[in-house]
Write an enzyme that holds these catalytic residues in place. Structure first.
Site, PDB file in Angstrom:
ATOM      1  CG  ASP A 272      -6.455  -4.700   0.761  1.00 45.42           C
ATOM      2  OD1 ASP A 272      -5.696  -5.675   0.879  1.00 45.42           O
ATOM      3  OD2 ASP A 272      -6.583  -3.839   1.650  1.00 45.42           O
ATOM      4  CG  ASP A 425      -4.610  11.466   2.639  1.00 47.43           C
ATOM      5  OD1 ASP A 425      -5.303  11.631   3.665  1.00 47.43           O
ATOM      6  OD2 ASP A 425      -5.065  11.596   1.492  1.00 47.43           O
TER       7      ASP A 425
END
Length: 690
Positions: A272, A425
Site C-alpha cells: 500500500d 485484529d
C-alpha cells in the site's frame, strides 16, 4: 611497624610491585593472583608481609581509580542528558507545533482542553503551595487558627480555606480516592490471578500439542518435504506493508524461505505504499523470488482505503483464495523461522473448531535503548502470561495482528476483515469468538520483529492500541449480549477483556497517581495509604517483570514509565469511547470478487523480465498522477511533549508540598514520578536525533 610497612621483612626485602594506572580495564584479580611470588607466605616464605601490604595498597588505589572512572562516566552521562535537554528547550519544538507528532485520530480540540486543564491545575497547585509555605512559616501547621480569633486578612483567608478544605473538598476527594483504590485492587487481583494461572501452566507443563505428528507436524515423514507434499495443506501467506523500505527485503526473504512445499503455499505481498520508488523496489524483490521458483504475487491497490484491514480484505477477495485452507499474516518487520508453518499448521488437524493459532513475538532490538527495554518487559508479560493463560483456560485471546495462522473458513464465517476500527485484529478475534471458534496460543514458537525506538512512534502505537478497543466495545456490545455463547464467556468479554483491562486500567492509573495523589498533598485531610502508593505497585511491577528476568534492574524505571504512559492511554481511551477525532471514521468500500488494479501481478510467469518492463512504468505514472507534488522525506526531530511536561511540574510541586506534611514515601514517589514525566516530556527517552 615502619619497617614492616616499608616491606623490610625478616627474610629480606620484598619484590617491588608496579601497577600502571593508565589501564583502568586491568583486572584486580591479576594483582591478587600475583601475590604468590617467591618469598611470600603462599610460596612458603616468611618475607611476604611487606609485599602483601603493598599489593593491598595498590589494589585499593586501583579500586579507587575504577570508582573515579565510574563517577566520571556518570557525570558525563548526566552532562549529555543536560545538554540534550538544553537543546530541546532552545529549539522550542513541541508536539502541538507539528500535527504529525500527534497520535492519529486525536482531536486537536480535546488535546487543547486537556492541556489547558493541566496548566490550570498546575497554577492552582503552585498557588496553594505558596499559601501552605507561608502558613507553615507562621506555625499554623501545628495549631489550626480559630476563625473567630484570627487577626489579619491572610490569617482569616487561610482559616476559611481550612474550613472549606475540611468540610467540602476532603469528603469528595476521599470518596474518589477510595473508588480508585477499589479499582486498583480489582485490577491487581486480576493480574495476580493471571500470574498464578501461568505458574500452574508451568508446573503442569501444559501446552498445545498437535493431535497428529505426521505431515506438517514435524514427524519422521516431514523431513522430506517434497515426498510428503500431499499431506501439507494449502497455505496463503500475506505480507501487508506500506512504505516499508527498510524491512521489506528481510520479511519477504524470510517468508520465501519457509520450509513448506512450494506448490502448497502462495505469498501475497500487499503493498500500500504511496512512494513510487519504494513500490518499485518491493516489486523488484518479488520478481527476484519469482525467478527463484517461489509462488509469490505483488499487489498494489489503486484506491488505498481502510488501511491494513482494507488491504487484507482486498487480498482475500481474489478468486484464487478459495483454493487455500489457511492464511498466515506477517507484518513487514516480521521474520519467521523456516519451520514456522510446520510448528503451527499441524495444530489445526483434528481440531475443526480451532480458528486461530497465534505465535509469540520476539524482538531483535530489545536492548537498543531504555524505551525498547521497557517495552520488552510489557510485551513479555503480555505473551508469557496474558495470552498463554487466556489461550489455555478460555481458548480466547486478542489476535495480535501478525504471526498468526487463520483458518480461512473461520475468517469468512466471522464476516471477514472490517475497517470500522483501528484494531482490525481484535475486531476479527471478538467476532470469531462470538461464532464459537477456539484459539490456540503457541508460546514456544517465536517470530522476530522490531520495537519502536522513538517515543513519538511508541506514543502513536499506544494511542491506537488503547483507542481502538473502546471503539470496538461500543460497536460490538449489543452483539455480545445477543450472541449464543455462554454467560461466563460474555462476562469475560465485557468485564475482563474490555472494561477491566482496556478501560479501568488506564483510567485509574492516570486518575489515581497523576490527579488524586497530588490533590491529597494539598488537601491532606484526604489520604492515600502508603501501600497504595508504593508497596502494591512495586509488587505488581515485580510480577510484570518475572517473564523477563534479565530486565530486573529496570523495575523502578518500568514502574515510573508505566504511570507516565497512563496520560497517553487515558487520552486514547476517552477518544475511542466517545468517538472523538475525525480520523476514527473510516469509509468502508466494498470490493468485487476479483481485483481490477492495473498493476496486479498474476501467477508466476516464466519470463519475469518482461513483466517488470511492462508494469514498472505504469506504477511510476500512477504514483505521479496520484501524488504530483511529492514532498521530500521529513526529517525526524525530538520535541517537547507539553502534557507530560505540565504533569512533571505538577508532581514536583506536590512533592514539595508533601515535605510540609512529613510524608516520606509520598514525597519520594512524587519526586521520582515527576522526574520521569520530565524525562519523557523532554523526549530524553528512546531514540535521540542529532
Amino acid at each position: 611497624m615502619a619497617r614492616w610497612w616499608g616491606g623490610e621483612g625478616r627474610g629480606g626485602s620484598g619484590t617491588p610491585v608496579v601497577v600502571k594506572m593508565e589501564s583502568p580495564e586491568w583486572a584486580i584479580s591479576e594483582v591478587e593472583a600475583g601475590a604468590a611470588a617467591p618469598g611470600s607466605p603462599a610460596a612458603g616464605g616468611k618475607a611476604g608481609r611487606g609485599k602483601n601490604a603493598r599489593q593491598i595498597t595498590w589494589v585499593l588505589l586501583l579500586k579507587a581509580h575504577r570508582a573515579a572512572g565510574k563517577l566520571t562516566g556518570a557525570a558525563s552521562a548526566a552532562l549529555s542528558v543536560a545538554a540534550a535537554a538544553r537543546r530541546r528547550v532552545a529549539a522550542g519544538r513541541t508536539d502541538s507545533d507539528d500535527a504529525a507528532a500527534a497520535p492519529p485520530g486525536e482531536s486537536p480540540a480535546l488535546r487543547a482542553r486537556f492541556h489547558g486543564f493541566l496548566r490550570a491545575f498546575l497554577l492552582l497547585s503552585v498557588l496553594l503551595l505558596a499559601v501552605d509555605v507561608a502558613a507553615h512559616a507562621q506555625g499554623w501547621h501545628a495549631v489550626v487558627p480559630d476563625l473567630l480569633a484570627v487577626e489579619g486578612l491572610f490569617a482569616a483567608a487561610y482559616a476559611s480555606w481550612l474550613r472549606v478544605r475540611l468540610e467540602y473538598l476532603a469528603p469528595g476527594l476521599q470518596f474518589l480516592a477510595n473508588a480508585c483504590v477499589v479499582l486498583f485492587l480489582i485490577q491487581s487481583a486480576d493480574r495476580l490471578i493471571l500470574c498464578l494461572g501461568c505458574l500452574w501452566i508451568k508446573l503442569k507443563g501444559i501446552k498445545p500439542v498437535p493431535k497428529a505428528s505426521g505431515g506438517g507436524g514435524g514427524g519422521k515423514g516431514s523431513d522430506d518435504v517434497e515426498a510428503g507434499a500431499d499431506e501439507f495443506p494449502m497455505v496463503l501467506v500475506q505480507i501487508p506493508m506500506c512504505n516499508e523500505k527498510e524491512v521489506y527485503q528481510q520479511s519477504i526473504g524470510a517468508v520465501c524461505n519457509l520450509d513448506w512445499p512450494r506448490s502448497n503455499f502462495l505469498v501475497q505481498v500487499l503493498d500500500d505504499s504511496d512512494d513510487a520508488a519504494t513500490s518499485a523496489l518491493i516489486k523488484e524483490e518479488v520478481e527476484k523470488w519469482q525467478r527463484e521458483g517461489v509462488r509469490i504475487l505483488y499487489r498494489h491497490r489503486v484506491i488505498r482505503d481502510g488501511y491494513k484491514a482494507g488491504n487484507l480484505k482486498s487480498a482475500m477477495n481474489c478468486s484464487y483464495v478459495k483454493d487455500y485452507e489457511f492464511v498466515v499474516i506477517f507484518d513487514a518487520d516480521f521474520q519467521p523461522q523456516a519451520d514456522f508453518l510446520k510448528r503451527t499448521v499441524p495444530h489445526f488437524k483434528g481440531n475443526e473448531d480451532v480458528g486461530l493459532v497465534q505465535a509469540r513475538w520476539s524482538f531483535v532490538n530489545k536492548d537498543e535503548n531504555l524505551l525498547t527495554r521497557l517495552q520488552n518487559i510489557n510485551l513479555c508479560f503480555h505473551f508469557e502470561v496474558e495470552q498463554q493463560v487466556n489461550g489455555v483456560f478460555l481458548n480466547f485471546f486478542g489476535f495480535n495482528g501478525t504471526a498468526g495462522v487463520w483458518r480461512i473458513k473461520a475468517l469468512e464465517d466471522s464476516g471477514g476483515w472490517m475497517e470500522r476500527t483501528t484494531v482490525e485484529d481484535m475486531d476479527i478475534a471478538v467476532r470469531a469468538h462470538l461464532k464459537g471458534w477456539k484459539f490456540l496460543y503457541i508460546n514456544d514458537v517465536e517470530c522476530q520483529c522490531e520495537l519502536p525506538e522513538s517515543y513519538e512512534a511508541y506514543r502513536k502505537q499506544q494511542h491506537r492500541w488503547h483507542s481502538g478497543p473502546m471503539q470496538l466495545f461500543r460497536l460490538c456490545f449489543v452483539d455480545i449480549i445477543k450472541s449464543k455463547i455462554g454467560v461466563w464467556k460474555k462476562f469475560n468479554l465485557i468485564f475482563l477483556f474490555f472494561l477491566l483491562r482496556k478501560l479501568i486500567l488506564p483510567f485509574y492509573s492516570f486518575t489515581l497517581f497523576c490527579i488524586i495523589l497530588p490533590m491529597t498533598m494539598f488537601v491532606p485531610e484526604a489520604e492515600l495509604p502508603a501501600w497504595v502508593v508504593c508497596y502494591i505497585p512495586a509488587t505488581m511491577s515485580l510480577l510484570n517483570i518475572l517473564p523477563a528476568p534479565k530486565s530486573f534492574p529496570f523495575i523502578v524505571p518500568y514502574l515510573l514509565f508505566e504511570n507516565t504512559m497512563s496520560v497517553t492511554k487515558f487520552n486514547a481511551m476517552i477518544s475511542g469511547l466517545f468517538q472523538l477525532g475525525s480520523a476514527y471514521e473510516w469509509v468502508v468500500t466494498k470490493k468485487s470478487g476479483r481485483s481490477s488494479e492495473g498493476d496486479l501481478v498474476s501467477l508466476v510467469e516464466k519470463q519475469p523480465k518482461q513483466q517488470r518492463v511492462g508494469s514498472a512504468p505504469n506504477l511510476d505514472s500512477l504514483a505521479k498522477e496520484s501524488h504530483p507534488k511529492k514532498d521530500s522525506k521529513k526529517k525526524k526531530h525530538n520535541r517537547i511533549y507539553q502534557k507530560e511536561l505540565a504533569l512533571s511540574f505538577l508532581l514536583l510541586t506536590a512533592a514539595a508540598r508533601s515535605l510540609l506534611s512529613v510524608q516520606g514515601i509520598h514525597f519520594y514517589f512524587l519526586l521520582f514520578q515527576g522526574v520521569s514525566f520530565l524525562v519523557v516530556g523532554l523526549d530524553l527517552i528512546g531514540e535521540q536525533v542529532e
